[in-house]
Design an enzyme around this catalytic site. Structure first.
Site, mmCIF file in Angstrom:
data_model
loop_
_atom_site.group_PDB
_atom_site.id
_atom_site.type_symbol
_atom_site.label_atom_id
_atom_site.label_comp_id
_atom_site.label_asym_id
_atom_site.label_seq_id
_atom_site.Cartn_x
_atom_site.Cartn_y
_atom_site.Cartn_z
ATOM 1 N N LYS A 188 39.871 38.688 42.582
ATOM 2 C CA LYS A 188 41.227 39.219 42.366
ATOM 3 C C LYS A 188 41.177 40.435 41.415
ATOM 4 O O LYS A 188 40.113 40.937 41.104
ATOM 5 C CB LYS A 188 42.151 38.111 41.857
HETATM 6 C C1 LIG Z 1 43.520 33.280 45.459
HETATM 7 C C2 LIG Z 1 44.851 32.832 45.946
HETATM 8 C C3 LIG Z 1 45.447 31.619 45.555
HETATM 9 C C4 LIG Z 1 44.723 30.585 44.759
HETATM 10 O O1 LIG Z 1 44.210 31.098 43.602
HETATM 11 P P1 LIG Z 1 43.186 30.230 42.721
HETATM 12 O O2 LIG Z 1 43.247 30.902 41.387
HETATM 13 O O3 LIG Z 1 41.858 30.367 43.388
HETATM 14 O O4 LIG Z 1 43.685 28.827 42.696
HETATM 15 C C5 LIG Z 1 46.738 31.344 45.974
HETATM 16 N N1 LIG Z 1 47.413 32.209 46.751
HETATM 17 C C6 LIG Z 1 46.871 33.357 47.180
HETATM 18 C C7 LIG Z 1 47.678 34.284 48.023
HETATM 19 C C8 LIG Z 1 45.563 33.704 46.798
HETATM 20 O O5 LIG Z 1 45.012 34.834 47.242
#
Ligand SMILES: *Cc1c(COP(=O)(O)O)cnc(C)c1O
Length: 381
Positions: A188
């Site tokens: 991210k």
């Molecule tokens: C990455 C992601 C999540 C989950 O994030 P985590 O921190 O891995 O639990 C939820 N929604 C979207 C759209 C994502 O890209």
């Protein structure tokens, strides 16, 4: 392999983590409120609640909004499965709203039509979760006003979108929603390894989320029943919670990464603009940038014919392309719950032609040229 996404860790980031390791608190220490303050300041939200993942943040957000058995949660099919799973964690039922074919974000027209139908059937959702896919904010003015008109609560899944803005306001400020959620997974925009955060302007929702992330236990006398005559050891469990706490090690990394957020975003924008021009003459659809927003550009998804062959050719050439997202409702788990291919045709059509090209802050222009050359060769083969 050139990865589609990866973390960017500096020497300062490493020193920040090391300082925590040498300090008195590895968890439940001062790095957590410092990180939360940085997120709240950046997003303009009143409160930030850091947790061990965005999935946990979505879960405690749903808990704070009292989503439960007999309730409905709606999200989009074009997302990671966690956006939908959290509804089931709360015992609610989950349904989906199709995406807009141009933006790949929740389609306000589809939402309006589905709400009208649900209202007639007496089956309105309690919570809607639009997803800021690829880092671009969904049409929150229309989604927010439709939700308000029906008494529905809104959680923005901004897992892709820390640092983005919408109509000049940072994502996370929640002008059209109750709660916004960010993810700090290494692919991210910023990372804490695993981690997430929920922002809100509602003190009561923040208080509930803080309880839910730590066993439903409080040490705040104002929230206790029997504080009188107790000693310094005393705490009370006043609701059911989980251990969703972020550690100080993660929070220190997050705080250090927050200082680099603007640099990360401008590098992502530079690379995306470069893709825009390098790909201009190729037979593919480039991602559109909505004029009312500034995207965090988590992803650069293109649409191509013959996706499966093009994808294999790129992987064969050492390009770590990926596909976002297999529509949630088409997974075996969700098909066993009554959904099927054909239910959300726009998300399915998008998926069938989607490839996410590598986009991250450490991607060099040479590597980007290799990606484009491999894509050009695959499309012309
Ligand atoms: C990455 C992601 C999540 C989950 O994030 P985590 O921190 O891995 O639990 C939820 N929604 C979207 C759209 C994502 O890209």
């Amino acid at each position: 392999m050139i990865p589609y996404g990866r973390q960017d860790i500096s020497e300062d980031d490493i020193r920040a983590v090391e300082a925590v390791l040498r300090s008195d608190f590895l968890t439940q220490g001062p790095a957590i409120p410092a990180f939360e303050a940085a997120i709240a300041a950046r997003s303009g939200a009143g409160h930030a609640v850091a947790v061990n993942s965005a999935t946990s943040a979505l879960h405690i957000a749903c808990m704070a909004l009292e989503l439960g058995p007999g309730d409905l949660l709606w999200t989009v099919p074009n997302t990671f499965v966690a956006s939908a799973n959290v509804g089931l964690y709360c015992g609610a039922e989950v349904d989906f709203v199709d995406i807009d074919p141009a933006t790949y974000l929740m389609c306000p027209m589809a939402l309006e039509a589905k709400l009208a139908q649900a209202k007639r059937a007496g089956l309105l959702p309690k919570v809607i979760i639009p997803v800021h896919f690829a880092g671009q904010a969904a049409d929150m003015v229309r989604i927010g006003s439709l939700a308000r008109a029906h008494g529905i609560r809104v959680i923005e899944d901004a897992s892709h979108a820390i640092g983005a803005s919408y109509q000049g306001v940072p994502v996370g400020a929640c002008p059209h929603s109750d709660i916004t959620v960010f993810s700090f997974h290494p692919v991210k925009i910023i990372t804490t390894a695993e981690g997430g955060c929920a922002t809100t302007n509602d003190l009561e929702l923040a208080r509930r989320m803080m309880l839910a992330r730590s066993h439903g236990v409080t040490r705040d006398i104002a929230q206790m029943q029997a504080a009188e005559g107790q000693g310094g050891w005393y705490y009370e469990q006043i609701s059911l919670g989980y251990n969703y706490r972020m550690t100080d090690i993660q929070a220190a990394l997050g705080l250090s990464q927050m200082a680099r957020l603007d640099a990360f975003l401008s590098r992502r924008h530079e690379l995306a603009r470069r893709y825009d021009s390098l790909l201009a003459d190729l037979p593919l659809v480039r991602p559109v940038q909505c004029p009312q927003g500034y995207s965090a550009l988590h992803l650069y998804p293109v649409q191509v014919d013959d996706r499966t062959r093009v994808f294999a050719a790129l992987r064969g050439a050492g390009i770590g392309v990926n596909v976002h997202y297999i529509p949630v409702h088409t997974h075996p788990f969700w098909r066993a719950r009554g959904f099927d291919w054909g239910d959300f045709p726009v998300a399915e059509g998008f998926y069938n032609r989607a490839i996410s090209l590598p986009l991250h802050t450490r991607l060099t222009e040479d590597e980007q040229d290799q990606v484009v050359a491999a894509l050009r060769a695959a499309l012309q083969a």
